[in-house]
Design a protein around this motif. Structure first.
Motif, short mmCIF file in Angstrom:
data_model
loop_
_atom_site.label_atom_id
_atom_site.label_comp_id
_atom_site.label_asym_id
_atom_site.label_seq_id
_atom_site.Cartn_x
_atom_site.Cartn_y
_atom_site.Cartn_z
N VAL A 12 16.35 -22.27 14.97
CA VAL A 12 16.89 -21.36 13.57
C VAL A 12 17.69 -20.35 13.73
N ALA A 13 16.49 -19.35 14.22
CA ALA A 13 17.75 -17.85 13.67
C ALA A 13 18.58 -18.01 14.66
N VAL A 14 19.11 -18.72 15.78
CA VAL A 14 20.90 -18.46 15.86
C VAL A 14 21.34 -19.57 15.28
N GLU A 15 21.00 -20.70 14.21
CA GLU A 15 21.68 -21.41 13.68
C GLU A 15 22.00 -20.62 12.59
N GLY A 16 21.12 -19.62 11.65
CA GLY A 16 21.37 -18.69 10.89
C GLY A 16 22.09 -17.52 11.17
N PHE A 17 22.08 -16.98 12.25
CA PHE A 17 22.96 -15.80 12.89
C PHE A 17 24.52 -16.52 13.12
N ALA A 18 24.26 -17.67 13.48
CA ALA A 18 25.74 -17.79 13.11
C ALA A 18 26.99 -18.92 12.07
N LEU A 19 25.62 -19.15 11.32
CA LEU A 19 26.33 -19.57 9.51
C LEU A 19 26.64 -17.99 8.60
N TYR A 20 25.54 -17.37 9.08
CA TYR A 20 25.58 -15.88 8.61
C TYR A 20 27.44 -15.13 8.72
N VAL A 21 27.25 -14.84 10.31
CA VAL A 21 28.61 -15.18 11.07
C VAL A 21 30.50 -15.39 10.12
N ALA A 22 29.70 -17.69 10.52
CA ALA A 22 30.73 -18.07 9.85
C ALA A 22 30.67 -17.67 8.86
N ALA A 23 30.24 -17.38 8.11
CA ALA A 23 29.99 -17.19 5.73
C ALA A 23 31.53 -15.57 6.18
N LEU A 24 30.10 -15.10 7.12
CA LEU A 24 31.21 -14.09 6.71
C LEU A 24 32.77 -13.21 7.37
N GLY A 25 33.08 -14.29 8.29
CA GLY A 25 34.70 -13.80 8.79
C GLY A 25 35.14 -14.91 7.81
N ALA A 26 34.42 -15.56 7.26
CA ALA A 26 35.73 -16.80 6.27
C ALA A 26 35.78 -15.79 4.93
N VAL A 27 34.76 -14.98 4.61
CA VAL A 27 35.23 -13.88 3.41
C VAL A 27 35.89 -12.79 3.64
N ALA A 28 36.07 -12.50 4.75
CA ALA A 28 36.74 -11.77 5.45
C ALA A 28 38.61 -12.14 5.86
N VAL A 29 38.80 -13.17 6.12
CA VAL A 29 39.86 -13.61 6.11
C VAL A 29 40.71 -14.46 5.03
N LEU A 30 39.72 -14.55 3.62
CA LEU A 30 39.93 -14.57 2.01
C LEU A 30 40.58 -13.56 1.99
N ALA A 31 39.50 -12.51 2.08
CA ALA A 31 40.19 -10.55 1.27
C ALA A 31 41.43 -10.51 2.04
N VAL A 32 41.27 -10.62 3.35
CA VAL A 32 43.29 -10.73 4.30
C VAL A 32 43.95 -11.14 3.16
N LEU A 33 43.74 -12.74 3.24
CA LEU A 33 44.66 -13.83 2.14
C LEU A 33 45.51 -12.46 0.97
N SER A 34 44.35 -12.62 0.29
CA SER A 34 44.45 -12.17 -0.91
C SER A 34 45.33 -11.38 -0.56
N ASN A 35 45.84 -10.74 -0.38
CA ASN A 35 46.90 -9.63 -0.42
C ASN A 35 47.93 -10.27 -0.37
N ARG A 36 48.17 -11.77 -0.10
CA ARG A 36 49.11 -12.24 -0.22
C ARG A 36 49.35 -12.61 -1.16
N LEU A 37 48.46 -12.99 -1.99
CA LEU A 37 47.94 -13.59 -3.49
C LEU A 37 48.04 -12.59 -5.34
N ALA A 38 47.64 -11.50 -4.11
CA ALA A 38 48.33 -10.25 -4.87
C ALA A 38 49.49 -10.05 -5.35
N ASP A 39 50.39 -9.84 -4.25
CA ASP A 39 51.46 -9.82 -4.21
C ASP A 39 52.21 -10.11 -5.46
N ARG A 40 51.73 -12.37 -5.06
CA ARG A 40 52.27 -12.93 -6.12
C ARG A 40 51.98 -12.71 -7.20
#
Length: 497
Positions: A12-40
């Motif tokens: 459970v601890a490993v799954e919780g940590f993995a879920l947290y890392v996956a969510a954080l990484g996805a949010v970071a990718v969206l933040a980087v991609l938002s530069n393209r949206l902001a430019d448009r």
């Protein structure tokens, strides 16, 4: 031996940590991609980071429970990355001709803006003097993360761009030092409070300057003299050295932000092994710092309280007064003594954006134990929101109206070059400046009259086929062989080395 229950808990601890890392990484990718949206959308990227985080924190109130001190410290680290990279991008040679205007606007302009805002808050909105001074101080500096993000790949041709970038780097330490001085003086009374505040402010600037210049020199020695076994270690070495400069300056009661900005300027023009790799690495870290700063600061903002306390209305009125009255009078008046076109003055006045630093200074108000401290913080956020969206969104349009050239640098994903062990002698890289002796001249004249030979020319990201009659233009990137460095510096940049 682990039991089944232990393994389940571990799973459970490993799954919780993995879920947290996956969510954080996805949010970071969206933040980087938002530069393209902001430019448009023609909106500054910080606006998206800030508002998205504020909306999410209202939808998920638990995110709003982040430790204020933890957020502040993380944002301070992010600003260290932004300021050091900004200092390296500017460099001493570019700053030197505009040092007077930068110091005038960055130091005196910040103090006068803080005072003018405090008077408005006191006389128009009825705040007590301490609250008015703290909010005025929080809103007085411009923000390097916002300015650099809005400019993006655009290069402002001429002194106005240097003044704008230098001001945004210089007045953040001034604003932070002034806030610390006011908070320190708040525990005293009468003339002792004034003396304490002035002394603290002077100490922060002097110590920060000394540590920054000395630290920049030490970083240069590390870059030039210390050989490392792997090229990936060189950017890390500079990063950790810059962090140490911030820490030493702060421990010595100086401005750590001023120290890292000055250290970056010292390093900016230096020739050193793996210099381009170091700059690219720190540029990427600055982009990460920008996302981190605006995202974290957005999480501690409550849009609900802004509406219920009507702080948005006070902030909107204050933002309009600051943008159209206070900054034009203060900064425009100071720039009237500087040799600039009226269009350039108007552009600098308009483009002084508020951002992460004013919100960071607003968190100091939340910990100052004042009446209505949350409302004061919300007012700061409202002014920053107006500045990023309205001012930042109109920067390119204002540049066109004011006839301030803004050159968009296209991305250049491919590189051509060779690596050598020793420092290349007589081989240098320049960008042809508008009005420089090389601007508009054919190559055969440069080799005949100036003794410099151009080996490679890149124009708008494309390689130019060279011949004797090839004419250079402003903005061309050239690789030059031969000639003395001072002469070549003058020919291609128009200034002495």
């Amino acid at each position: 031996m682990a039991t089944g229950a232990d393994r389940t808990r571990d799973g459970v601890a490993v799954e919780g940590f993995a879920l947290y890392v996956a969510a954080l990484g996805a949010v970071a990718v969206l933040a980087v991609l938002s530069n393209r949206l902001a430019d448009r959308l023609r909106l500054p990227a910080p606006a998206l980071f800030l508002f998205a985080a504020a909306i999410v924190s209202d939808l998920f109130p638990k995110l709003n429970e982040l430790s204020l001190y933890a957020v502040r410290h993380l944002v301070e680290i992010a600003l260290v990355l932004v300021l050091f990279s900004g200092g390296m991008s500017m460099g001493w040679r570019r700053l030197r001709p505009s040092l007077g205007p930068v110091a005038l606007v960055g130091v005196l302009g910040t103090l006068l803006t803080a005072g003018a805002l405090a008077l408005v808050l006191r006389w128009v909105f009825g705040f007590d003097w301490l609250a008015a001074l703290l909010v005025g101080t929080a809103l007085s500096p411009t923000d390097p993360a916002a300015v650099f993000s809005v400019l993006g790949r655009r290069t402002v041709v001429g002194r106005s761009g240097t003044i704008l970038g230098g001001e945004s780097g210089a007045n953040d330490p001034v604003g932070i030092a002034l806030m610390a001085s006011l908070l320190a003086a708040g525990t005293a009374g009468g003339w002792s409070a004034v003396a304490s505040g002035v002394g603290e402010f002077a100490l922060q600037l002097v110590v920060g300057s000394v540590v920054g210049l000395a630290g920049g020199w030490l970083i240069l020695q590390l870059m030039r003299r210390v050989s490392l076994p792997d090229e990936s270690l060189y950017p890390l070495q500079v990063l950790f050295a810059a962090a140490s400069i911030y820490g030493v300056a702060t421990l010595a009661r100086g401005s750590g932000f001023l120290a890292v900005f000055l250290a970056g300027i010292v390093v900016g023009d230096a020739r050193a092994p793996f210099k381009r790799e170091i700059q690219r690495f720190h540029g990427a870290l600055a982009s990460l710092g920008e996302i981190l700063a605006f995202g974290l600061l957005g999480l501690i903002v409550s849009l609900r309280s802004m509406v219920t306390e009507r702080a948005w209305l006070t902030g909107l009125v204050l933002a309009v007064l600051l943008t159209f009255v206070i900054r034009p009078i203060v900064v425009g008046g100071l720039l009237s003594t500087i040799r600039l076109r009226w269009g350039e003055r108007i552009f600098v006045v308009w483009s002084g954006l508020k951002g992460a630093v004013p919100i960071l200074l607003g968190t100091f108000i939340l910990t100052a134990d004042l009446d209505q401290d949350l409302r004061l913080f919300d007012i700061v956020f409202a002014v920053v929101a107006f500045s990023i969206v309205v001012q930042g969104g109109l920067v390119p349009l204002v540049a066109r109206w004011c006839r301030v050239p803004m050159r968009t640098t296209p991305l250049q994903p491919w590189a051509v070059g060779i690596r050598v062990q020793g420092e290349p002698v007589g081989l240098r890289h320049y960008t042809v400046a508008s009005g420089a002796p090389a601007d508009g001249r054919p190559l055969f004249e440069l080799s005949r009259d100036e003794g410099v030979w151009v080996s490679l020319v890149s124009r708008d990201g494309e390689q130019v086929q060279l011949g004797r009659s090839t004419v250079l233009r402003a903005g061309d990137e050239v690789l030059v062989a031969g000639g003395e460095q001072p002469a070549a510096e003058r020919v291609f940049t128009g200034r002495d080395a």
